[in-house]
Design a protein around this motif. Structure first.
Motif, PDB file in Angstrom:
ATOM      1  N   GLY A 245       3.072   4.673  -7.215  1.00  0.00           N
ATOM      2  CA  GLY A 245       3.698   3.509  -6.603  1.00  0.00           C
ATOM      3  C   GLY A 245       2.979   3.094  -5.341  1.00  0.00           C
ATOM      4  N   ASP A 246       3.519   2.066  -4.691  1.00  0.00           N
ATOM      5  CA  ASP A 246       2.852   1.542  -3.502  1.00  0.00           C
ATOM      6  C   ASP A 246       3.857   1.191  -2.414  1.00  0.00           C
ATOM      7  OD1 ASP A 246       0.465   0.873  -2.174  1.00  0.00           O
ATOM      8  OD2 ASP A 246       0.667  -1.257  -2.699  1.00  0.00           O
ATOM      9  N   GLY A 247       4.852   2.062  -2.243  1.00  0.00           N
ATOM     10  CA  GLY A 247       5.838   1.886  -1.190  1.00  0.00           C
ATOM     11  C   GLY A 247       5.658   2.897  -0.081  1.00  0.00           C
ATOM     12  N   VAL A 248       6.552   2.879   0.884  1.00  0.00           N
ATOM     13  CA  VAL A 248       6.431   3.732   2.067  1.00  0.00           C
ATOM     14  C   VAL A 248       6.424   5.217   1.674  1.00  0.00           C
ATOM     15  CG1 VAL A 248       7.516   4.395   4.247  1.00  0.00           C
ATOM     16  CG2 VAL A 248       7.474   1.992   3.561  1.00  0.00           C
ATOM     17  N   GLU A 249       7.316   5.611   0.767  1.00  0.00           N
ATOM     18  CA  GLU A 249       7.333   7.019   0.355  1.00  0.00           C
ATOM     19  C   GLU A 249       6.037   7.400  -0.347  1.00  0.00           C
ATOM     20  OE1 GLU A 249      10.157  10.207  -2.098  1.00  0.00           O
ATOM     21  OE2 GLU A 249      10.867   8.173  -1.682  1.00  0.00           O
ATOM     22  N   ASP A 250       5.476   6.489  -1.133  1.00  0.00           N
ATOM     23  CA  ASP A 250       4.194   6.762  -1.780  1.00  0.00           C
ATOM     24  C   ASP A 250       3.101   6.946  -0.741  1.00  0.00           C
ATOM     25  OD1 ASP A 250       4.951   6.255  -4.695  1.00  0.00           O
ATOM     26  OD2 ASP A 250       5.539   4.359  -3.763  1.00  0.00           O
ATOM     27  N   TRP A 251       3.132   6.140   0.310  1.00  0.00           N
ATOM     28  CA  TRP A 251       2.114   6.273   1.354  1.00  0.00           C
ATOM     29  C   TRP A 251       2.237   7.605   2.083  1.00  0.00           C
ATOM     30  CZ3 TRP A 251       3.540   0.791   3.545  1.00  0.00           C
ATOM     31  CH2 TRP A 251       3.187  -0.187   2.584  1.00  0.00           C
ATOM     32  N   LEU A 252       3.477   8.061   2.317  1.00  0.00           N
ATOM     33  CA  LEU A 252       3.659   9.373   2.933  1.00  0.00           C
ATOM     34  C   LEU A 252       3.137  10.487   2.027  1.00  0.00           C
ATOM     35  CD1 LEU A 252       7.209   8.967   4.508  1.00  0.00           C
ATOM     36  CD2 LEU A 252       5.075   9.362   5.763  1.00  0.00           C
ATOM     37  N   LYS A 253       3.372  10.355   0.739  1.00  0.00           N
ATOM     38  CA  LYS A 253       2.836  11.331  -0.210  1.00  0.00           C
ATOM     39  C   LYS A 253       1.309  11.295  -0.212  1.00  0.00           C
ATOM     40  CE  LYS A 253       6.794  11.368  -3.393  1.00  0.00           C
ATOM     41  NZ  LYS A 253       7.255  11.005  -4.775  1.00  0.00           N
ATOM     42  N   ALA A 254       0.756  10.093  -0.163  1.00  0.00           N
ATOM     43  CA  ALA A 254      -0.699   9.957  -0.139  1.00  0.00           C
ATOM     44  C   ALA A 254      -1.291  10.640   1.091  1.00  0.00           C
ATOM     45  CB  ALA A 254      -1.089   8.480  -0.166  1.00  0.00           C
ATOM     46  N   GLY A 255      -0.625  10.480   2.243  1.00  0.00           N
ATOM     47  CA  GLY A 255      -1.122  11.123   3.455  1.00  0.00           C
ATOM     48  C   GLY A 255      -1.109  12.636   3.361  1.00  0.00           C
ATOM     49  N   GLN A 256      -0.029  13.193   2.825  1.00  0.00           N
ATOM     50  CA  GLN A 256       0.037  14.642   2.680  1.00  0.00           C
ATOM     51  C   GLN A 256      -1.001  15.133   1.670  1.00  0.00           C
ATOM     52  OE1 GLN A 256       4.352  16.258   3.070  1.00  0.00           O
ATOM     53  NE2 GLN A 256       4.600  14.124   2.409  1.00  0.00           N
TER      54      GLN A 256
END
Length: 339
Positions: A245-256
């Motif tokens: 996905g491309d939402g805020v939670e996805d971005w947090l997962k991407a960072g981790q």
């Protein structure tokens, strides 16, 4: 399941080390766009929107990814101190700045792989120079793919020379688009700081005003694009990291996932830097997605290889500047009063 504990049960020195490790995460333009709040029940991670890059990162996507990297460092440092960090992403729908809360439970300490990750936190660099002309073994790349998957992301290496060349062209096209924008150049120049400031893109203090003036004034997209095209073509590995996905939670997962990949890479002797222009320039992102030939959204474009030289660490702000409503002495005094 282990019973949770409050921060007052964590030794002050350990809590300080956990937070300082979080501060060593990478961020766009080294903006360090995070702040932390300590409570009796744990640590809260907030986005610091005052450090946003509205031209380069209008949706705060990379800002959120950077905060995810800091969150992963916090998790690893907590494990090093003997605690398991339980993370709750986006706990308050009414507070968009609150990205995660972290509670702690007693843990058994580090295993060998976690110990490697903790050691790598201080040694990770954004390596913008040429890498040694040495291939990266396929089993190492498989390890990095697995690392991203653990955090709910995917990691894809561009294998063919044709795909690598196309990516290099997208990077150069992105450079041209960004540098042609005066607002983008002004934003970049604003984050070119002397090292003593503790953040931003470090330049020698004597030349900082001249460097800022040059960047603000001149469109150097063609020259920068040619250099980045060559870096991409010559890098041993070009890889994309993305999410379903491309939402805020996805971005947090991407960072981790990104930080896990970066730390695992360093354990294999690798360093990395970013070629994110095809993702930052909105019209180019679908082209990169098509080139990858998979569903999902590319979030980060990486180049990896074996560094030819050692680099100094990027400047970092002090813990006192990042911890909300407190400084380290207050933390220690508050905890000491409860012991």
């Amino acid at each position: 399941m282990s019973e949770g504990i409050g921060t007052d049960s964590i030794p002050p020195e350990a809590l300080e080390t956990i937070l300082e490790s979080a501060l060593l995460a990478p961020s766009s333009h080294n903006t360090q766009p995070w702040r932390f709040e300590i409570s009796d029940t744990g640590v809260s991670l907030y986005a610091d929107r005052l450090r946003a890059l509205p031209v380069n990162d209008p949706d705060d996507r990379e800002l959120t990814i950077s905060c995810g990297c800091a969150l992963f460092n916090l998790r690893v440092a907590a494990a090093h101190a003997g605690f398991i960090a339980h993370c709750h992403l986006l706990p308050d729908g009414d507070d968009e700045d609150l990205l995660a809360t972290v509670s702690f439970a007693p843990g058994s300490g580090l295993d060998g792989r976690q110990a490697e990750l903790y050691k790598a936190i201080a040694g990770r660099r954004t390596y913008r120079k040429r890498f040694e002309p040495k291939q990266v073994p396929s089993n190492v790349l498989s390890t990095l793919e697995e690392s991203a998957g653990i955090e709910g992301a995917w990691f894809q290496v561009l294998e063919s020379e044709h795909a690598r060349h196309q990516v290099a062209e997208l990077v150069a096209e992105g450079d041209a688009a960004q540098w042609s924008n005066p607002s983008w150049r002004r934003e970049l120049a604003a984050w070119m700081h002397p090292r003593r400031k503790g953040d931003g893109l470090a330049v020698p203090g004597m030349v900082a005003p001249v460097a800022q003036l040059v960047v603000r004034t001149f469109d150097m997209g063609n020259g920068v694009g040619a250099k980045d095209r060559q870096l991409a073509d010559e890098s041993p590995v070009i890889a994309a990291l993305g999410t379903a996905g491309d939402g805020v939670e996805d971005w947090l997962k991407a960072g981790q996932a990104l930080e896990r990949v970066l730390l695992r890479s360093l354990g294999q002797g690798l360093q990395a830097s970013y070629l994110n222009q095809p993702i930052q320039v909105a019209v180019l992102r679908p082209k990169l997605q098509h080139l990858l030939g998979r569903s999902g959204f590319p979030q980060i474009l990486l180049r990896l290889g074996y560094p030819a030289t050692d680099l100094p660490a990027a400047p970092r702000r002090n813990l006192q500047e990042v911890v909300e409503n407190s400084d380290v002495r207050d933390i220690k005094a508050k905890q000491a009063s409860r012991q």
